[in-house]
Design a protein around this motif. Sequence first.
Motif, PDB file in Angstrom:
ATOM      1  N   ARG A  64       0.828  -1.207   0.000  1.00  5.97           N
ATOM      2  CA  ARG A  64       0.000   0.000   0.000  1.00  5.97           C
ATOM      3  C   ARG A  64       0.867   1.264   0.000  1.00  5.97           C
ATOM      4  O   ARG A  64       0.540   2.254  -0.657  1.00  5.97           O
ATOM      5  N   LYS A  65       1.980   1.224   0.725  1.00  2.00           N
ATOM      6  CA  LYS A  65       2.848   2.401   0.827  1.00  2.00           C
ATOM      7  C   LYS A  65       3.563   2.713  -0.486  1.00  2.00           C
ATOM      8  O   LYS A  65       4.058   3.823  -0.681  1.00  2.00           O
ATOM      9  N   GLU A  66       3.633   1.734  -1.375  1.00  3.22           N
ATOM     10  CA  GLU A  66       4.325   1.958  -2.640  1.00  3.22           C
ATOM     11  C   GLU A  66       3.522   2.825  -3.592  1.00  3.22           C
ATOM     12  O   GLU A  66       4.011   3.199  -4.664  1.00  3.22           O
ATOM     13  N   GLY A  67       2.280   3.137  -3.230  1.00  6.67           N
ATOM     14  CA  GLY A  67       1.497   4.101  -3.993  1.00  6.67           C
ATOM     15  C   GLY A  67       0.806   3.557  -5.222  1.00  6.67           C
ATOM     16  O   GLY A  67       0.337   4.335  -6.056  1.00  6.67           O
ATOM     17  N   PHE A  68       0.723   2.249  -5.361  1.00  7.74           N
ATOM     18  CA  PHE A  68       0.029   1.687  -6.510  1.00  7.74           C
ATOM     19  C   PHE A  68      -1.481   1.839  -6.343  1.00  7.74           C
ATOM     20  O   PHE A  68      -1.985   2.043  -5.236  1.00  7.74           O
ATOM     21  N   SER A  69      -2.220   1.703  -7.432  1.00 14.27           N
ATOM     22  CA  SER A  69      -3.678   1.817  -7.381  1.00 14.27           C
ATOM     23  C   SER A  69      -4.273   0.679  -6.557  1.00 14.27           C
ATOM     24  O   SER A  69      -3.645  -0.367  -6.374  1.00 14.27           O
ATOM     25  N   ILE A  70      -5.501   0.885  -6.089  1.00 17.51           N
ATOM     26  CA  ILE A  70      -6.197  -0.153  -5.330  1.00 17.51           C
ATOM     27  C   ILE A  70      -6.360  -1.410  -6.183  1.00 17.51           C
ATOM     28  O   ILE A  70      -6.220  -2.536  -5.697  1.00 17.51           O
ATOM     29  N   ASP A  71      -6.623  -1.222  -7.479  1.00 19.59           N
ATOM     30  CA  ASP A  71      -6.793  -2.365  -8.371  1.00 19.59           C
ATOM     31  C   ASP A  71      -5.503  -3.174  -8.453  1.00 19.59           C
ATOM     32  O   ASP A  71      -5.525  -4.411  -8.401  1.00 19.59           O
ATOM     33  N   TYR A  72      -4.370  -2.475  -8.586  1.00 18.11           N
ATOM     34  CA  TYR A  72      -3.071  -3.156  -8.649  1.00 18.11           C
ATOM     35  C   TYR A  72      -2.817  -3.904  -7.335  1.00 18.11           C
ATOM     36  O   TYR A  72      -2.384  -5.063  -7.346  1.00 18.11           O
ATOM     37  N   GLN A  73      -3.067  -3.227  -6.227  1.00 23.28           N
ATOM     38  CA  GLN A  73      -2.867  -3.859  -4.926  1.00 23.28           C
ATOM     39  C   GLN A  73      -3.713  -5.115  -4.798  1.00 23.28           C
ATOM     40  O   GLN A  73      -3.271  -6.146  -4.278  1.00 23.28           O
TER      41      GLN A  73
END
Length: 218
Positions: A64-73
Amino acid sequence: MNTKSQQQIEDDYIEYLKQRHCTARPIENKLYYIRHFFEWLQREGRALNECDYSDLLVFVKKVRKEGFSIDYQGRYIQSVRQLYASEVAQGRLNQNPIGNLIIKGRVTRIPHNLLSVELLQKIYDSYTPQTDYQLRNKVMLGLYVNQGLIRMEINRLEVQDIDLNKGTIRIRRNIKAAERILPLAAYQVLTLNDYINSVRPRLLQQTEHQKGDRLFFT
């Protein structure tokens, strides 16, 4: 984790995905995700088969901290969840430590160990009320089983929300959901008729407090 053991796990993972009709491109993407997960395990000095739910929450927070989109996560966590499911299928693990975790704006749990519709119906059918209060409870149980109402919705029901002629129940709107009209099962119409016209009046006589038009009260 050494390369050989990781390769074996990946091979089993691919086979697990193929058995679930996963095609080549999604499998390739999932392998990309789990290889990053293996790298994280190595950096953290953790073993795949030793991680518990709390360990994996650390990993989730890192993603989550890496800043990726919710979809990617979500795809990332799904791939890792399937990795653990594969290990369970191979008999190397007894349970999936993140089998009930998803990413949806925040870390949350998927409801699990839910009762089947058949078992819920058996519970309802096996409940034989002996008192007016027990009959009231069975009527409420029917609303949980058949209409999927939550406690707040049941508490807010009023007598006029039940239409015995049409066989429907009105669920009033709240801050999270719009008003809706739901059908009643035939047996619910019969028990609600008995409750509203016979049982509820008797229960009202047993309380000194004003209950208004509330359908249920204690």
